[in-house]
Design a protein around this motif. Structure first.
Motif, PDB file in Angstrom:
ATOM      1  N   TYR A 325       0.853  -1.186   0.000  1.00 37.38           N
ATOM      2  CA  TYR A 325       0.000   0.000   0.000  1.00 37.38           C
ATOM      3  C   TYR A 325       0.887   1.233   0.000  1.00 37.38           C
ATOM      4  O   TYR A 325       1.643   1.482   0.931  1.00 37.38           O
ATOM      5  CB  TYR A 325      -0.896  -0.031   1.239  1.00 37.38           C
ATOM      6  N   ARG A 326       0.833   1.981  -1.085  1.00 39.08           N
ATOM      7  CA  ARG A 326       1.698   3.150  -1.240  1.00 39.08           C
ATOM      8  C   ARG A 326       0.930   4.253  -1.968  1.00 39.08           C
ATOM      9  O   ARG A 326       1.155   4.524  -3.152  1.00 39.08           O
ATOM     10  CB  ARG A 326       2.939   2.764  -2.027  1.00 39.08           C
ATOM     11  N   PRO A 327      -0.023   4.896  -1.287  1.00 39.72           N
ATOM     12  CA  PRO A 327      -0.864   5.905  -1.962  1.00 39.72           C
ATOM     13  C   PRO A 327      -0.082   7.093  -2.503  1.00 39.72           C
ATOM     14  O   PRO A 327      -0.540   7.752  -3.428  1.00 39.72           O
ATOM     15  CB  PRO A 327      -1.834   6.334  -0.854  1.00 39.72           C
ATOM     16  N   ALA A 328       1.106   7.349  -1.962  1.00 43.72           N
ATOM     17  CA  ALA A 328       1.891   8.481  -2.446  1.00 43.72           C
ATOM     18  C   ALA A 328       2.340   8.293  -3.892  1.00 43.72           C
ATOM     19  O   ALA A 328       2.664   9.263  -4.583  1.00 43.72           O
ATOM     20  CB  ALA A 328       3.113   8.683  -1.546  1.00 43.72           C
ATOM     21  N   ARG A 329       2.326   7.043  -4.379  1.00 43.52           N
ATOM     22  CA  ARG A 329       2.761   6.776  -5.753  1.00 43.52           C
ATOM     23  C   ARG A 329       1.567   6.523  -6.682  1.00 43.52           C
ATOM     24  O   ARG A 329       1.735   6.014  -7.786  1.00 43.52           O
ATOM     25  CB  ARG A 329       3.700   5.569  -5.780  1.00 43.52           C
ATOM     26  N   ALA A 330       0.373   6.866  -6.231  1.00 42.29           N
ATOM     27  CA  ALA A 330      -0.835   6.596  -7.022  1.00 42.29           C
ATOM     28  C   ALA A 330      -0.769   7.244  -8.405  1.00 42.29           C
ATOM     29  O   ALA A 330      -1.233   6.665  -9.391  1.00 42.29           O
ATOM     30  CB  ALA A 330      -2.077   7.075  -6.266  1.00 42.29           C
ATOM     31  N   ASP A 331      -0.183   8.424  -8.482  1.00 43.17           N
ATOM     32  CA  ASP A 331      -0.120   9.124  -9.773  1.00 43.17           C
ATOM     33  C   ASP A 331       0.754   8.400 -10.786  1.00 43.17           C
ATOM     34  O   ASP A 331       0.656   8.659 -11.990  1.00 43.17           O
ATOM     35  CB  ASP A 331       0.399  10.553  -9.572  1.00 43.17           C
ATOM     36  N   GLU A 332       1.611   7.493 -10.328  1.00 47.55           N
ATOM     37  CA  GLU A 332       2.478   6.756 -11.237  1.00 47.55           C
ATOM     38  C   GLU A 332       1.744   5.615 -11.928  1.00 47.55           C
ATOM     39  O   GLU A 332       2.213   5.083 -12.939  1.00 47.55           O
ATOM     40  CB  GLU A 332       3.690   6.202 -10.482  1.00 47.55           C
ATOM     41  N   ASN A 333       0.620   5.195 -11.364  1.00 50.34           N
ATOM     42  CA  ASN A 333      -0.160   4.120 -11.959  1.00 50.34           C
ATOM     43  C   ASN A 333      -1.116   4.669 -13.007  1.00 50.34           C
ATOM     44  O   ASN A 333      -1.598   5.802 -12.901  1.00 50.34           O
ATOM     45  CB  ASN A 333      -0.955   3.369 -10.880  1.00 50.34           C
ATOM     46  N   ASP A 334      -1.377   3.857 -14.013  1.00 51.47           N
ATOM     47  CA  ASP A 334      -2.185   4.285 -15.158  1.00 51.47           C
ATOM     48  C   ASP A 334      -3.616   3.784 -14.990  1.00 51.47           C
ATOM     49  O   ASP A 334      -3.983   2.720 -15.478  1.00 51.47           O
ATOM     50  CB  ASP A 334      -1.566   3.742 -16.448  1.00 51.47           C
ATOM     51  N   SER A 335      -4.439   4.542 -14.277  1.00 52.89           N
ATOM     52  CA  SER A 335      -5.801   4.111 -13.990  1.00 52.89           C
ATOM     53  C   SER A 335      -6.712   4.314 -15.189  1.00 52.89           C
ATOM     54  O   SER A 335      -6.758   5.402 -15.767  1.00 52.89           O
ATOM     55  CB  SER A 335      -6.370   4.888 -12.789  1.00 52.89           C
ATOM     56  N   PRO A 336      -7.480   3.279 -15.575  1.00 54.58           N
ATOM     57  CA  PRO A 336      -8.434   3.436 -16.677  1.00 54.58           C
ATOM     58  C   PRO A 336      -9.678   4.177 -16.216  1.00 54.58           C
ATOM     59  O   PRO A 336      -9.938   4.297 -15.016  1.00 54.58           O
ATOM     60  CB  PRO A 336      -8.762   1.980 -17.049  1.00 54.58           C
ATOM     61  N   ASP A 337     -10.443   4.662 -17.175  1.00 49.20           N
ATOM     62  CA  ASP A 337     -11.659   5.404 -16.842  1.00 49.20           C
ATOM     63  C   ASP A 337     -12.713   5.133 -17.909  1.00 49.20           C
ATOM     64  O   ASP A 337     -12.389   5.002 -19.096  1.00 49.20           O
ATOM     65  CB  ASP A 337     -11.363   6.899 -16.752  1.00 49.20           C
ATOM     66  N   ALA A 338     -13.960   5.037 -17.488  1.00 50.22           N
ATOM     67  CA  ALA A 338     -15.066   4.773 -18.413  1.00 50.22           C
ATOM     68  C   ALA A 338     -15.719   6.074 -18.841  1.00 50.22           C
ATOM     69  O   ALA A 338     -15.803   7.032 -18.065  1.00 50.22           O
ATOM     70  CB  ALA A 338     -16.094   3.873 -17.734  1.00 50.22           C
ATOM     71  N   ASP A 339     -16.198   6.093 -20.093  1.00 55.18           N
ATOM     72  CA  ASP A 339     -16.969   7.245 -20.530  1.00 55.18           C
ATOM     73  C   ASP A 339     -18.448   7.025 -20.205  1.00 55.18           C
ATOM     74  O   ASP A 339     -18.835   5.973 -19.679  1.00 55.18           O
ATOM     75  CB  ASP A 339     -16.761   7.513 -22.023  1.00 55.18           C
ATOM     76  N   ARG A 340     -19.266   8.008 -20.519  1.00 59.60           N
ATOM     77  CA  ARG A 340     -20.679   7.933 -20.159  1.00 59.60           C
ATOM     78  C   ARG A 340     -21.374   6.754 -20.840  1.00 59.60           C
ATOM     79  O   ARG A 340     -22.202   6.067 -20.231  1.00 59.60           O
ATOM     80  CB  ARG A 340     -21.382   9.241 -20.538  1.00 59.60           C
TER      81      ARG A 340
END
Length: 366
Positions: A325-340
């Motif tokens: 668990y390392r929330p400080a590095r969250a921006d380094e991960n490539d999170s997907p996102d859904a459109d409407r």
């Protein structure tokens, strides 16, 4: 004459592979349609074999050219789907750095195959790897006894659902479980486990353990029930910003339309991406293997290690993931996102499943 026959046969195989490649594009939930999502590696390998074989009958006639072009199309389409799960692609979950044992944990997932009785082999691997959390699927009362004997002292926090319908689940944890509960999200005979576990640091991680019904002969004629359960869990995750873990046998491959939609709806990441397939099924057939057992994490985590363990008599290999668990590095991960449109698609799938079950659909705000 021999060259012509060879070109004809190879071109026919290329056309069959092309049809198998095109079928998943149909917007249908029949099991035989969704089943073609699975053998993408095998179809890509077949396309390579066809193309190499055609090279042996050069120069090509128009028939040979047709076979060559079609085989390359198949290879290109299948390769496009598989590429994110190869070491050539970027990792979705970054590698862990440094040491912080208070925020680190390991999870072992094993679909035991209910009639399999080779428990000693699995227990030996559990003791050797010493995971903090053990999740078994298809475990019945017999498997519960073996698991209790091996883990009751070291992993005292448990959730036990012994069933003999191939959907039993058992969770054993060294980490404290908080608010664990069993839900029957879409179908009355398909359980799932939800709750939190506490890290040694005191921080809590939300978890969902699932094993939806597959679209397959003898199970379900369509993928609706599997798709709806995964997407319902995805919506639940989307509606919160807690560090979250999803684990289980999804009865789906990582590159399918449903699993990719689940990741976009939930924002969850696949530690396999950029590292390899880690195919867990089928343990006995090398040429029929797919990644069916999954661990998905939210952007709050980094990956320490991911391993496929040895066969133990089941048709699935166990898989072991070690995360930090390392929330400080969250921006380094490539999170997907859904459109409407994708969110509406997920909502409609869930509503259809609840309508068919005779319940009022669950509504989620966009």
């Amino acid at each position: 004459m021999i060259e012509y026959v060879a070109e004809l046969v190879l071109t026919l195989f290329a056309l069959v592979a092309f049809i198998a490649t095109a079928i998943p594009w149909l917007n249908l939930r029949y099991w035989w349609v969704r089943g073609f999502d699975f053998p993408r590696m095998q179809l890509a390998a077949l396309a390579v074999v066809i193309f190499i074989a055609l090279l042996s009958v050069l120069p090509w006639s128009p028939l040979g050219w047709t076979g060559a072009v079609v085989s390359l199309i198949v290879l290109g389409v299948q390769g496009m789907h598989i590429f994110p799960w190869t070491p050539l692609a970027a990792c979705q979950v970054v590698n862990a750095e440094g040491k912080d044992a208070s925020r680190q944990f390991s999870l072992l997932i094993a679909n035991v195959l209910t009639p399999n009785r080779q428990a000693a082999s699995l227990m030996r691997q559990i003791h050797e790897t010493d995971p903090d959390i053990v999740l078994t699927l298809e475990s019945d009362a017999w498997w519960e006894e073996r698991l209790d004997e091996a883990l009751s002292e070291s992993h005292p926090h448990t959730v036990k659902i012994p069933l003999d319908n191939l959907y039993g689940m058992h969770l054993y944890s060294r980490l404290t479980l908080c608010e664990p509960h069993v839900e029957w999200l879409i179908q009355d005979d398909i359980p799932s486990i939800h709750g939190w576990f506490a890290l040694p640091s005191g921080e809590r991680v939300r978890f969902h353990a699932v094993h939806p019904r597959p679209p397959a002969p003898g199970e379900s004629d369509e993928s609706l029930w599997r798709d709806a359960e995964l997407l319902l869990v995805g919506q639940t995750i989307r509606d919160s910003d807690h560090p979250t873990l999803v684990a289980g046998d999804l009865n789906d491959v990582a590159w399918s339309k449903t699993t990719r939609l689940f990741c976009r709806i939930s924002g969850m990441l696949d530690p396999r991406c950029g590292r390899g397939l880690f195919s867990t099924f089928h343990a006995e057939h090398r040429w029929l293997r797919w990644p069916l057992d999954h661990v998905f994490v939210s952007e709050h985590f980094t990956l320490v290690a991911l391993r496929r363990l040895s066969a133990f008599g089941s048709d699935h290999f166990p898989i072991l993931a070690t995360l930090r668990y390392r929330p400080a590095r969250a921006d380094e991960n490539d999170s997907p996102d859904a459109d409407r449109e994708e969110r509406q698609d997920a909502e409609q799938t869930i509503e259809e499943a609840h309508d068919r079950r005779g319940e009022e659909p669950i509504k989620h705000d966009d």
